[in-house]
Design a protein around this motif. Sequence first.
Motif, short mmCIF file in Angstrom:
data_model
loop_
_atom_site.label_atom_id
_atom_site.label_comp_id
_atom_site.label_asym_id
_atom_site.label_seq_id
_atom_site.Cartn_x
_atom_site.Cartn_y
_atom_site.Cartn_z
N ASN A 185 36.75 42.21 35.54
CA ASN A 185 35.36 42.27 35.06
C ASN A 185 34.39 42.54 36.21
N ARG A 240 41.84 38.78 35.23
CA ARG A 240 40.86 39.22 34.24
C ARG A 240 39.44 39.10 34.78
N ASN A 241 39.15 37.98 35.45
CA ASN A 241 37.82 37.80 36.06
C ASN A 241 37.57 38.86 37.13
N GLN A 266 34.78 46.14 37.42
CA GLN A 266 34.17 47.09 36.49
C GLN A 266 32.65 47.12 36.65
N GLN A 267 32.06 45.93 36.80
CA GLN A 267 30.60 45.88 36.98
C GLN A 267 30.20 46.59 38.27
#
Length: 401
Positions: free
Chosen positions: A329, A325-326, A332-333
């Motif tokens: 993120n 999950r990290n 995506q950034q």
Amino acid sequence: MRLTSTLLGLSLICATPLAADPYRLVVGDQITLNYNFLQTPKTATIDLDGNIRLSEIGSIVADGKTFDEVEADVTDAMVKGGFSGIPFVSVEISEYAPIIVSGFIERGGRFDFAPGMTVGVALALSGGAATLDAPTGGNSELSSLAARRRSTTLATDIADTAARISRLEAALAGPEAPVVLPEDLQAAVPRSELPGLENRLIAEAKVLDRARLTAAILIKSWDKEIAEGQLQIGILDERLGLKESTIARISEDLDAARSLQSQGLATNTRTSGLVQRLADEREDLLAIETAKINVRRAISLAERNRQRYESDQHQTRLEALRDARNLLNTLQQNYRISLSELALLYGDVNGLALDDGGIGLQFSILGPRAARFANETVTSNTVLLPGDIVVVGTDVQTSAN
């Protein structure tokens, strides 16, 4: 704008020391413990739940606590567990939780934390801010190609990570849960990668099927061992019942023989024979009871092994899901930044700041201690703490041609 080794050095010199308050542990910190049960010190990492897991003591909450508080909790657990000596416990930091840097940078990722580290140091370690060269001159074609390659690679990584998250969530949901892509993950995957998602999910489902098969084989072997042990317990109980009946009957015969012998109606030979038979039967009874104890121990060991295996599997999947999950993120950034870079390469660039002759950077900090910056502006001189996530942005605005 690029940061050089000079900036790294200046940031370290200018960094203010960590707060005078006692350090409080966070998820990801690795500590070294020494206590009475150990021959040598052992290391433990604070897991997703904020705990350290010690095989001799159990689970201890460590997240948010000082070293003294963890030492006190370990001591209490030892005393409650029946330790009768004088407890000796020491806790030291062996490795801080890493710093994560993402956003408008050359190389995002995790970096080892060092006391006194600032945002500027973290930015330097990540290679500095990404470049925004306009697509003019001899390098325009190379810049465009590199930007497209980064965007494509990030899009692929996002799709792969989303599929992996789906598999981990299915594994945690239960032995029959299918690998499906939830709506939030589907929305996170770039449109260019959507056609290939089905094949990715099929591949992840095969990985999960193999893991489930391995787990089923192990659990089945423990279940068989437990069932066979329980069957042996039943057989031994029957043998114990027969032995106890035999012993009772021989005891009655012995009492009768002794009564007759006292009246001169029986010989000593019969009495001695009954005494020997009674001793033999009692010895057999003791052997059966010992065998029953050993079988119960074997059953208990198999039950503990199964429980430990299932607990370890669950914890490993939780940690893998957290990391995935990290990573999603961060990807995506970086993907959004890559799209912005493409827009800059093919659009008008406005709003460039003149500070340091480059682009104005904006910093934000996420993570377990982010609340300390609720009313403060984060700058390159802001001192970081373990577990902080530094997100680098710009004040660049773009408009299409």
